[in-house]
Scaffold this motif. Structure first.
Motif, short mmCIF file in Angstrom:
data_model
loop_
_atom_site.label_atom_id
_atom_site.label_comp_id
_atom_site.label_asym_id
_atom_site.label_seq_id
_atom_site.Cartn_x
_atom_site.Cartn_y
_atom_site.Cartn_z
N MET A 1 0.83 -1.05 -0.10
CA MET A 1 0.09 0.04 0.10
C MET A 1 0.78 1.18 0.02
O MET A 1 2.10 1.27 0.72
N LYS A 2 0.40 2.38 -0.85
CA LYS A 2 0.93 3.40 -0.69
C LYS A 2 0.49 4.47 0.25
O LYS A 2 -0.70 4.70 0.40
N LEU A 3 1.40 5.01 1.47
CA LEU A 3 1.15 5.65 2.20
C LEU A 3 1.62 6.94 2.47
O LEU A 3 2.70 7.22 2.00
N GLY A 4 0.64 8.21 2.93
CA GLY A 4 1.36 9.42 3.22
C GLY A 4 0.96 9.33 4.71
O GLY A 4 0.09 8.91 5.35
N ILE A 5 1.96 10.25 5.22
CA ILE A 5 2.27 10.41 6.73
C ILE A 5 2.07 11.94 6.81
O ILE A 5 2.76 12.59 6.49
N LEU A 6 1.32 12.31 8.03
CA LEU A 6 1.05 13.55 8.31
C LEU A 6 1.51 13.69 9.96
O LEU A 6 0.65 13.04 10.53
N ILE A 7 2.42 14.62 10.28
CA ILE A 7 2.85 14.96 11.69
C ILE A 7 2.42 16.26 12.18
O ILE A 7 3.05 17.16 11.52
N ASN A 8 1.65 16.33 13.07
CA ASN A 8 1.13 17.82 13.30
C ASN A 8 1.53 18.29 14.54
O ASN A 8 1.10 19.41 15.15
N GLU A 9 2.41 17.59 15.40
CA GLU A 9 2.91 18.04 16.57
C GLU A 9 4.33 17.93 16.74
O GLU A 9 5.00 17.14 16.22
N GLY A 10 5.01 18.74 17.53
CA GLY A 10 6.46 18.80 17.96
C GLY A 10 7.04 17.80 18.52
O GLY A 10 6.27 17.01 19.40
N PRO A 11 8.34 17.57 18.49
CA PRO A 11 8.98 16.46 19.03
C PRO A 11 9.03 16.59 20.59
O PRO A 11 9.04 17.80 21.16
N TYR A 12 9.02 15.50 21.55
CA TYR A 12 9.24 15.48 22.78
C TYR A 12 8.07 15.88 23.63
O TYR A 12 7.54 15.33 24.53
N ASN A 13 7.36 17.09 23.08
CA ASN A 13 6.33 17.69 23.71
C ASN A 13 5.00 16.84 23.67
O ASN A 13 4.18 16.58 24.42
N HIS A 14 5.23 16.10 22.38
CA HIS A 14 3.97 15.18 22.00
C HIS A 14 4.53 13.64 21.38
O HIS A 14 5.63 13.75 20.99
N GLN A 15 3.87 12.81 21.75
CA GLN A 15 4.26 11.49 21.05
C GLN A 15 4.00 11.32 19.64
O GLN A 15 4.36 10.42 19.29
N ALA A 16 3.24 12.25 19.09
CA ALA A 16 2.84 12.05 17.57
C ALA A 16 4.12 11.74 16.62
O ALA A 16 3.94 10.61 15.81
N SER A 17 5.37 12.45 16.81
CA SER A 17 6.40 12.07 15.80
C SER A 17 6.95 10.77 16.13
O SER A 17 7.26 10.07 15.24
N ASP A 18 7.02 10.58 17.49
CA ASP A 18 7.47 8.92 17.65
C ASP A 18 6.70 7.99 17.27
O ASP A 18 7.11 7.03 16.68
N SER A 19 5.24 8.18 17.40
CA SER A 19 4.28 7.06 17.02
C SER A 19 4.42 7.05 15.37
O SER A 19 4.53 6.04 14.77
N ALA A 20 4.51 8.15 14.79
CA ALA A 20 4.50 8.22 13.19
C ALA A 20 6.00 7.51 12.65
O ALA A 20 5.89 6.81 11.88
#
Lengths: 135, 130
Positions: free
Chosen positions: B1-20
């Protein structure tokens, strides 16, 4: 680009306090150039983004609410507002900006862009989408 | 599958980038294609090479840089969001008369159209945010 996808921008945050509402609107405006099938939904505190008479003069921030008036010119004319979110905040459709668009398929008749829908209806609308961008 | 990833939160402050990052790595290991990783909102802060996390912690930006090198990933930072937050590459430095730049290797700055294009081209656009 030939394939048209259904894009939904899901707006969940108040217009001020965080930057999400403003930066969501910036994506909508850029995205409009791609001629996709675009809808916006407003839920939770996101319904405040459309409230009329916004005045930011005391908080030193730009009042960007007039920009929503331009959406109709960008062929962005499906703005769904969740009924339950309005009611929970003591708001009605009369508290929202009277946003309109000109329907090119109906002799450019001016029509309202905002549609108040129930949470169940909104769930169906979300289910139909190809891409949901939540802010 | 072809995936696009969107990350909307900054590092360390939020887990979004780690999870992404974990998601992207796992997807690549399973043989999926990553069309693009797009950084928006405070997510643009993932792209600074000037962050110095404690040595016993992960370096989120460096993880992205290494993953991008290994898999030839397209890591794109929104220009408008980046300008607001002081994330700058050489071109932006020159255009805006700044005295330096801070973008990390593997990242590039471009417009929001790149996000919309990811939404159109990818089979799924997966958002990591609040």
């Amino acid at each position: 680009m030939s394939d048209i996808k259904k894009f939904l921008y899901l707006n969940r945050k108040a217009p001020y306090g965080t930057i999400y509402a403003l930066e969501s609107l910036e994506v909508v405006l850029i995205g409009a150039a791609f001629e996709q099938d675009v809808s916006l939904a407003f839920v939770d505190d996101g319904v405040y983004q459309l409230v009329k008479g916004q005045d930011t003069s005391e908080i030193g921030m730009k009042n960007f609410s007039p920009t929503y008036n331009a959406l109709g010119d960008y062929d962005v004319n499906k703005l769904y507002v969740e009924k339950e979110s309005l009611e929970a905040r003591g708001l009605t459709e009369d508290d929202l900006m009277p946003l309109t668009y000109e329907d090119e398929d109906d002799d450019w008749a001016e029509k309202p862009s905002i549609r108040v829908v129930s949470s169940a209806e909104l769930a169906d609308i979300m289910d139909e989408q190809d891409v949901v961008l939540a802010f | 599958m072809k995936l696009g990833i969107l990350i909307n939160e900054g590092p360390y402050n939020h887990q979004a980038s780690d999870s992404a990052y974990q998601f992207t790595k796992a997807a690549l290991e399973k043989g999926h294609e990553i069309f693009r990783v797009f950084f928006y909102n405070d997510g643009v802060n993932n792209a600074t090479r000037y962050s110095i996390p404690p040595q016993d912690d992960r370096n989120i930006t460096q993880q992205w840089t290494e993953l991008a090198e290994k898999h030839d990933l397209d890591l794109v930072v929104c220009v408008a969001a980046a300008q607001r937050r002081g994330i700058i590459d050489e071109g932006e430095q020159e255009r805006n008369g700044k005295d330096g730049n801070n973008i990390a290797p593997g990242f590039r700055i471009s417009g929001l159209g790149q996000l919309i294009e990811a939404g159109i081209q990818a089979d799924r656009l997966v958002t990591f945010g609040d």
